[in-house]
Design an enzyme around this catalytic site. Structure first.
Site, PDB file in Angstrom:
ATOM      1  N   HIS A 127     -36.217  64.317  90.910  1.00 54.22           N
ATOM      2  CA  HIS A 127     -36.434  63.839  92.282  1.00 54.22           C
ATOM      3  C   HIS A 127     -35.412  62.798  92.707  1.00 54.22           C
ATOM      4  O   HIS A 127     -35.271  62.508  93.892  1.00 54.22           O
ATOM      5  CB  HIS A 127     -37.853  63.270  92.415  1.00 54.22           C
ATOM      6  N   ASP A 134     -30.581  57.591  97.427  1.00 56.91           N
ATOM      7  CA  ASP A 134     -31.924  58.165  97.450  1.00 56.91           C
ATOM      8  C   ASP A 134     -31.805  59.646  97.118  1.00 56.91           C
ATOM      9  O   ASP A 134     -30.916  60.320  97.660  1.00 56.91           O
ATOM     10  CB  ASP A 134     -32.529  57.994  98.853  1.00 56.91           C
TER      11      ASP A 134
END
Ligand code: GDG
Length: 468
Positions: A157, A365
């Site tokens: 992720h 991110d």
């Protein structure tokens, strides 16, 4: 359909009562598990004095959940240690914050071994296993060593860092060698995939083909980019629910005609919160006409606050927001509303909808789902403007946002100023582009693409020649 076993550090299928507050990922995984009568396996979140390996099996929201308790040393070395003090900072390019301690390394391997021991008795011959995230990079090796030959997939992720950043990790080869015991390794973006491929070809004698077959350390696997999305329809639904409407109206009342710039993040140094506050301060300093006409609402949910770097960040954000408020506030106006609590998902949707500007400015991110949620929650006739960091994985898909470099205060400040005055026609046209992507690339789509690719990835056809 083969039975799916999902594995993640924490296990969180939505309960019937908690559907309104559950995240999209949990809902999408839970739906696939219900459909295939699957199991969700992971840490219970509890620590016990002595590790027993005892499995607890429960039914939660129609999903079978299997969890183990860990001991306090596991929590310190594996979870707080290697996962959150070594891998998380390093994979977000914060080598200055990454701690390399032998005990963390050992604790990380130990917990992956414990997970494998607890999981193996649950696995049946045709099951496929889908393992989530950086806590469990070496789980496949442990499962293989225990005789598991099933399809094993892994999804990361968070970003995969550039080769020269990754190679600062002691024993990086061992970690990647263990990772290659998965049949399919999924990343958020093509950039992450490329960074991993570059590590294999330049730091090992690995081979990578155009179709995503990789080989190194005498093993073969496949890699691919699988950008995660949100449960778009459900989120739009949440945005028009009575609670969302209440939150929207309450917010608009308290705005008293002012424009709202909104940030929603876990309180994490990867999210660029301090840089964001400073860019907003620059806007206020350069544009006195905007004083009392705008404000920044920053919702920063506390996270990992028993880790020093998070406590330091929290103290800095308290100080910076306090300083900015002290310098600019009037008796009737506070420039930054800084909130350390969390809200229900439907309330959050109403707050997103009330904001003229969504400010999503992480320094790094993996994807960033807040950016996508902000888009989905907007009023199509009068949408707000998304300001998005080029270093969020989401930027590759949401190119109609105002894309900024969060390391440049000036760049971010300029985008905020531009967003505040953007004409409605431009806002609508950008939003339509953004919404097309958010509606198309949903979390269900991500799940189905990954599981489909994992089912198609046979171990035999991953055989490619090793480099001489
Ligand atoms: C990791 C990767 C990747 C936030 N405050 C509240 C609340 N949230 C929800 C948001 C959003 C989620 O938390 C945050 O997701 P992000 O994607 O922004 O970031 P991470 O937590 O760092 O997640 C990231 C993600 O995994 C998925 O692959 O995108 O890059 O770092 O959904 O809405 N939810 C509620 N109340 C809050 O106050 N209910």
């Amino acid at each position: 359909m083969a039975r799916l076993i999902a594995v993640s550090n924490r296990v969180s299928p939505p309960t019937e009562a908690g559907v309104a507050t559950a995240g999209g990922l949990a809902m999408a995984l839970a739906a696939a598990l219900r459909e295939s009568s699957g199991i969700w396996f992971g840490w219970s979140g509890r620590t016990v004095e002595t590790y027993t390996g005892q499995l607890s099996i429960d039914r939660v929201g129609g999903v079978t959940v299997a969890t183990v308790d860990l001991d306090e040393q596991d929590r310190l070395e594996y979870y707080n240690g290697y996962a959150n003090k070594t891998l998380w900072p390093l994979f977000h390019y914060r080598m200055d914050l990454a701690a390399y301690e032998r005990s963390f390394d050992a604790g990380y391997v130990r917990v992956n071994e414990r997970f494998a021991d607890a999981l193996v008795p649950l696995v049946e011959p045709d099951d496929i296993l889908w393992v989530q995230d950086y806590h469990l990079l070496p789980l496949a090796r442990e499962l293989r060593q225990r005789g598991i030959t099933n399809r094993l997939g892994f999804f990361l992720h968070i970003p995969w860092p550039a080769r020269r950043v990754f190679t600062t990790l002691p024993r990086h080869e061992d970690l990647v060698s263990a990772l290659l015991d998965y049949d399919l390794i999924g990343f958020q973006t093509q950039d992450d995939c490329d960074a991993f491929a570059s590590y294999l070809t330049q730091s090992t004698n690995g081979v990578v083909t155009g179709s995503g077959l990789v080989s190194a350390f005498g093993k073969q696997s496949r890699i691919g980019a699988f950008p995660i999305g949100i449960d778009t329809v459900d989120f739009q639904h949440a945005a028009s629910s009575p609670l969302a409407l209440d939150a929207f109206k309450g917010m608009r009342r308290s705005m008293a005609g002012r424009k709202m710039i909104l940030g929603v993040d876990r309180l994490d140094y990867s999210k660029g919160l301090e840089e964001r506050f400073l860019a907003y301060e620059q806007v206020l300093a350069d544009r006195p006409d905007l004083l009392e006409k705008v404000f920044l609402l920053q919702i920063a949910t506390l996270s990992r606050d028993d880790v020093d770097a998070y406590q330091d960040l929290r103290a800095r954000l308290d100080a910076v927001s306090g300083r900015i408020n002290g310098a600019f506030a009037t008796v009737e106006w506070v420039p930054i509303r800084y909130v350390n609590r969390s809200y229900r998902r439907d309330q959050l949707a109403g707050i997103y909808r009330a904001a003229q500007v969504g400010l999503v400015t992480p320094l790094r991110d993996g994807m960033n789902l807040v950016a996508k949620e902000y888009v989905a929650a907007q009023d199509p006739d009068n949408p707000g403007v998304l300001v998005l960091s080029e270093f969020a994985g989401a930027a590759a898909q949401l190119s109609a946002a105002l894309i900024i470099n969060p390391f440049s205060r000036e760049d971010t400040a300029e985008a905020i100023r531009r967003a505040l005055v953007m004409p409605k026609a431009e806002r609508r046209s950008r939003w339509r582009d953004l919404m097309d992507g958010v509606a198309r690339d949903t979390v269900e789509m991500w799940r189905d693409r990954f599981v489909g690719a994992l089912q198609a990835a046979s171990r035999a056809d991953a055989a490619i020649p090793a480099r001489g």
